[in-house]
Each structure stands twice: as C-alpha cells, then as structure tokens.
Design an enzyme around this catalytic site. Structure first.
Site, PDB file in Angstrom:
ATOM      1  N   ASP A  12      29.213  94.340  26.594  1.00  0.00           N
ATOM      2  CA  ASP A  12      28.587  93.580  27.678  1.00  0.00           C
ATOM      3  C   ASP A  12      29.027  94.239  28.980  1.00  0.00           C
ATOM      4  O   ASP A  12      30.129  94.000  29.461  1.00  0.00           O
ATOM      5  CB  ASP A  12      29.037  92.117  27.623  1.00  0.00           C
ATOM      6  CG  ASP A  12      28.439  91.286  28.743  1.00  0.00           C
ATOM      7  OD1 ASP A  12      27.313  91.598  29.185  1.00  0.00           O
ATOM      8  OD2 ASP A  12      29.094  90.326  29.181  1.00  0.00           O
ATOM      9  N   GLU A  72      24.235  95.290  25.817  1.00  0.00           N
ATOM     10  CA  GLU A  72      23.300  94.334  26.400  1.00  0.00           C
ATOM     11  C   GLU A  72      22.627  94.973  27.605  1.00  0.00           C
ATOM     12  O   GLU A  72      23.291  95.592  28.436  1.00  0.00           O
ATOM     13  CB  GLU A  72      24.030  93.062  26.824  1.00  0.00           C
ATOM     14  CG  GLU A  72      23.088  91.988  27.334  1.00  0.00           C
ATOM     15  CD  GLU A  72      23.798  90.680  27.593  1.00  0.00           C
ATOM     16  OE1 GLU A  72      23.912  89.890  26.651  1.00  0.00           O
ATOM     17  OE2 GLU A  72      24.239  90.476  28.734  1.00  0.00           O
ATOM     18  N   ASP A 144      32.885  87.454  28.796  1.00  0.00           N
ATOM     19  CA  ASP A 144      32.421  88.826  28.597  1.00  0.00           C
ATOM     20  C   ASP A 144      32.697  89.287  27.170  1.00  0.00           C
ATOM     21  O   ASP A 144      31.848  89.918  26.539  1.00  0.00           O
ATOM     22  CB  ASP A 144      33.098  89.759  29.603  1.00  0.00           C
ATOM     23  CG  ASP A 144      32.907  89.263  31.024  1.00  0.00           C
ATOM     24  OD1 ASP A 144      31.801  89.437  31.561  1.00  0.00           O
ATOM     25  OD2 ASP A 144      33.847  88.673  31.575  1.00  0.00           O
TER      26      ASP A 144
END
EC number: 3.1.21.10
Length: 169
Positions: A12, A72, A144
């Site tokens: 992420d 992502e 996160d």
C-alpha cells in the site's frame, strides 16, 4: 512455508507511510506471514525519503522471499503536488519488487475493498476487521499494513487473471 504455497507481498504505497504484508497461499487457503509499515523520515529531502523507502522494501523482499507482488493503485486527489509526490513513492514501490525479478500486479482500491469486504466503498475499519477474519494470526499495527494485507489477499483471489493479462502483453 509449504512447498506448494505461493508467497505474495502486498503493498500500500505512500510517501509518509507504506504498508506491506506477506501471505502464503496454498490453493484457497491463506496464511499470514508478516506485515509492517515503512516510515521514511518526514523532514528529509525527497530523494532521501525515496531512497529510504527503496532500501526498506528491498530488505522486506530479501527477508521474506515472496514470489509475487501486488500494489494498490493510488487515488488521484485534487492537490496536484500531493498526487505527484504519491506517484513518486508509488514508482519506488513498483520498482523494488520488479528489480528483484518479481511479477507485480496492480489493483484498484475499489477492487481490493470489494474482494476483502464485499463492498467497494467499505471503510478502512471494515477492511481491517475482515483481514482479522481472513488471516486470524495477522497483527497489523497500522491501517497501511492492514491495507497491504488486503492487497495481498486480493491478488491471491485474482492472480490467475493477472497472470493471463501479463501473458497477453
């Protein structure tokens, strides 16, 4: 690690905080391996922050030896400067696993939420709760890290389609 397992690194990306999560996948069974958050020094110049992120990511890859990575896709916001900085961090996050020879898949945030929670507009708390159900041994200390595990789970569910898409290129 089970010899039949595939080890996936979920990422992420962020310039202030980059979450990472590692899972093993055997068939449809998911197993938590590790997760964490990389925190580049906020007051350091941009180049140093990106170099720190790169070094730390390479360390995670060397330590856990994933076979595949998933990142992502970033949300583009109204502030062009913030979007550009996030794009720079995302470039490092894509580069590090590719540099180590890993195939890297990318997933939209809506797909990650839909894959993990069942709804593309899910809240972060819902994602974190579902990660706890899907990976009972997971211990993400930050959103996160939880999001990175969600990216890894999404890749586990979609990796066949991602491999076919790469082969078509």
């Amino acid at each position: 690690m089970d010899l039949n397992a595939i080890r996936i690194l979920g990422l992420d990306p962020g310039l202030r905080r980059t979450g990472w999560g590692v899972i093993d996948v055997t068939g449809s069974r998911l197993a938590f391996v590790a997760c964490g958050t990389i925190l580049p020094p906020e007051q350091a110049p941009m180049g140093e922050r990106l170099a720190h992120l790169h070094r730390e990511l390479l360390g995670v890859i060397e330590r856990f030896s994933p076979q595949e990575a998933a990142v992502e896709e970033t949300f583009v916001n109204m502030n062009p400067s913030s979007t550009l900085k996030l794009g720079q961090a995302r470039g490092v996050v894509l580069l590090a696993p590719a540099q180590m020879g890993l195939p890297v898949a990318e997933y939209a945030a809506l797909l990650v939420k839909k894959s993990v929670v069942g709804a593309g507009r899910a809240e972060k708390a819902q994602v974190r709760m579902m990660i706890g159900i899907l990976l009972p041994k997971a211990t993400p200390e930050t959103e996160d890290a939880s999001d990175a595990l969600a990216v890894a789970v999404t890749h586990a569910h979609h990796r066949g389609a991602a491999a076919r898409a790469r082969a078509a290129l």
